[in-house]
Design an enzyme around this catalytic site. Structure first.
Site, short mmCIF file in Angstrom:
data_model
loop_
_atom_site.label_atom_id
_atom_site.label_comp_id
_atom_site.label_asym_id
_atom_site.label_seq_id
_atom_site.Cartn_x
_atom_site.Cartn_y
_atom_site.Cartn_z
N HIS A 48 -7.50 2.60 3.71
CA HIS A 48 -7.39 3.48 4.88
C HIS A 48 -8.74 3.67 5.58
CE1 HIS A 48 -3.51 4.69 3.12
NE2 HIS A 48 -3.24 5.32 4.25
N ASP A 56 0.88 -1.17 0.00
CA ASP A 56 0.00 0.00 0.00
C ASP A 56 0.92 1.23 0.00
OD1 ASP A 56 -2.43 1.47 0.19
OD2 ASP A 56 -2.14 1.72 2.34
N SER A 57 0.29 2.41 -0.01
CA SER A 57 1.09 3.63 0.08
C SER A 57 1.48 3.93 1.53
CB SER A 57 0.28 4.81 -0.47
OG SER A 57 -0.94 4.92 0.26
N GLU A 67 -3.23 9.62 7.62
CA GLU A 67 -1.77 9.44 7.75
C GLU A 67 -1.17 10.46 8.72
OE1 GLU A 67 0.43 7.19 6.62
OE2 GLU A 67 -0.94 5.98 5.42
N CYS A 121 -11.14 2.16 -0.17
CA CYS A 121 -9.74 2.52 0.10
C CYS A 121 -9.40 1.84 1.41
CB CYS A 121 -9.59 4.04 0.23
SG CYS A 121 -7.98 4.55 0.88
N CYS A 166 -4.19 -2.22 -1.62
CA CYS A 166 -4.38 -0.85 -2.08
C CYS A 166 -5.38 -0.86 -3.24
CB CYS A 166 -3.04 -0.30 -2.54
SG CYS A 166 -3.17 1.23 -3.46
N1 DGL Z 1 -4.89 2.82 0.75
C1 DGL Z 1 -4.80 2.95 -0.65
C2 DGL Z 1 -6.07 2.58 -1.37
O1 DGL Z 1 -6.73 1.65 -0.94
C3 DGL Z 1 -4.04 4.16 -1.18
C4 DGL Z 1 -4.48 5.48 -0.70
C5 DGL Z 1 -3.61 6.63 -1.22
O2 DGL Z 1 -2.39 6.56 -1.10
O3 DGL Z 1 -4.19 7.60 -1.73
O4 DGL Z 1 -6.42 3.13 -2.37
#
Ligand code: DGL
Length: 268
Positions: A182, A9-10, A148, A180, A72
Site C-alpha cells: 500500500h 493482497d488484502s 483504503e 507494504c 502482500c
Molecule cells: N498490502 C499488504 C502488505 O503488503 C497488506 C496490508 C494489510 O492488509 O494490512 O502487507
C-alpha cells in the site's frame, strides 16, 4: 483466460505490484485477488495470517494460475512457506526481491504493517546477505486503513506518518524499504518527510523482474500507462467499493467479482 498469473493482497495495495508487472509485461493475463473481507492483515496474529495465505493459495490454484506473485508483504513475511507448499506453481515474493535491491553498507529503514515489522522478516533476510547491516523496522498501523478509506492526501495521514518516520530519521537511515504494497500509494508524502538523498526501495520493482524467469525478458520499454484489459479482479467483500477505490490507481474502473475463497469453483 488461459492460465493467468495470480496476484493477491488484502486490498488495493497489491495494485502497485500489478501496475509494475503490466508496465514491464504489457500483455500478461492476471487474476488479482483482494481479500477485502479480512483487511487489514497487518493487525492479525501470525497464525491467522498463515491460514489466510493457505486459503488464498488453494483458491488461486483451483483457478489454475500459472504462477503466484505475492503482492502482500504481510503474508510474505509470515506465510511464504505455506504458499510455496500449496501452490504447485512458481511463487515469487517481495521480501527476497527487495533484499536484492538494497545497496551494501547503508543504514536501512523498513516501513511495514505491524505484523510484518514484528515478524522481523525483512531484518533477517537482509542480514543473510549483509550480516553487519543496520536495519530498523517500523510498524505503521494507521497507513493501510487510511489508504483504503481514500484518505491519502489528508492531515490525518500526514500526522501519523510524521510519528512513524521519526525513529528512521533519528537513526539516519539512507535507504527506506516500502515494506507494504500500500505504501507506494503515499510516495509523495513519504518523499516530503525524508531527506532528498534517501533511496526508496519498492520491492515490486525487483519482484516483477524476477517474473522474467517465467515470462521472458520484456521486448518493449517500460510503459508508463498500463492496460488492465487482460486482468480479472476478485474480492471477498464489497466489489463496488473495491472498484471505486481501485479506479484512481488503475485509471479505469475495473469490473470486480465477488467470490468465496472456500468455493473452489473455476469461473473463467
Ligand atoms: N498490502 C499488504 C502488505 O503488503 C497488506 C496490508 C494489510 O492488509 O494490512 O502487507
Amino acid at each position: 483466460m488461459n492460465s493467468p498469473l495470480g496476484l493477491f493482497d488484502s486490498g488495493v495495495g497489491g495494485l502497485t505490484v500489478l501496475s509494475r508487472l503490466l508496465q514491464r509485461h504489457t500483455d500478461v493475463s492476471c487474476l488479482y485477488m483482494a481479500d477485502t473481507a479480512r483487511l487489514p492483515y497487518g493487525e492479525k496474529q501470525p497464525a491467522e495470517i498463515r491460514e489466510i495465505a493457505e486459503e488464498i493459495v488453494i483458491w488461486l490454484s483451483a483457478q489454475k494460475v500459472s504462477a503466484i506473485l505475492m503482492a502482500c508483504n504481510t503474508t510474505n513475511s509470515l506465510g511464504f512457506d505455506v504458499v510455496k507448499k500449496h501452490s504447485g506453481v512458481p511463487v515469487f515474493g517481495l521480501i527476497s526481491a527487495a533484499v536484492d535491491m538494497i545497496p551494501e553498507g547503508k543504514r536501512i529503514g523498513v516501513l511495514a504493517t505491524p505484523a510484518t515489522a514484528c515478524s522481523g522478516a525483512y531484518g533477517s533476510e537482509i542480514k543473510k546477505l549483509q550480516p553487519g547491516a543496520f536495519v530498523i523496522e517500523q510498524a505503521c498501523p494507521a497507513f493501510v486503513p487510511l489508504i483504503e478509506a481514500g484518505k491519502v492526501a489528508t492531515e490525518e495521514l500526514r500526522h501519523e506518518a510524521i510519528q512513524y518516520v521519526q525513529p528512521l530519521l533519528e537513526a539516519q537511515v539512507e535507504v527506506v524499504v516500502l515494506g507494504c504494497t500500500h505504501y507506494p500509494l503515499i510516495m509523495p508524502l513519504l518523499k516530503q518527510l525524508f531527506p532528498a538523498n534517501v533511496l526508496f526501495v519498492d520491492p515490486a520493482v525487483g519482484l516483477v523482474k524476477q517474473a522474467d524467469k517465467i515470462l521472458g525478458e520484456p521486448k518493449r520499454k517500460l510503459r508508463p500507462i498500463v492496460s488492465v484489459s487482460s486482468s480479472r479482479f476478485c474480492v471477498t467483500s464489497d466489489p463496488s467499493g473495491f472498484a471505486d477505490r481501485a479506479t484512481p490507481w488503475l485509471g479505469v474502473r475495473p469490473e470486480v467479482q465477488l467470490v468465496s475463497l472456500r468455493s473452489k469453483a473455476c469461473f473463467f
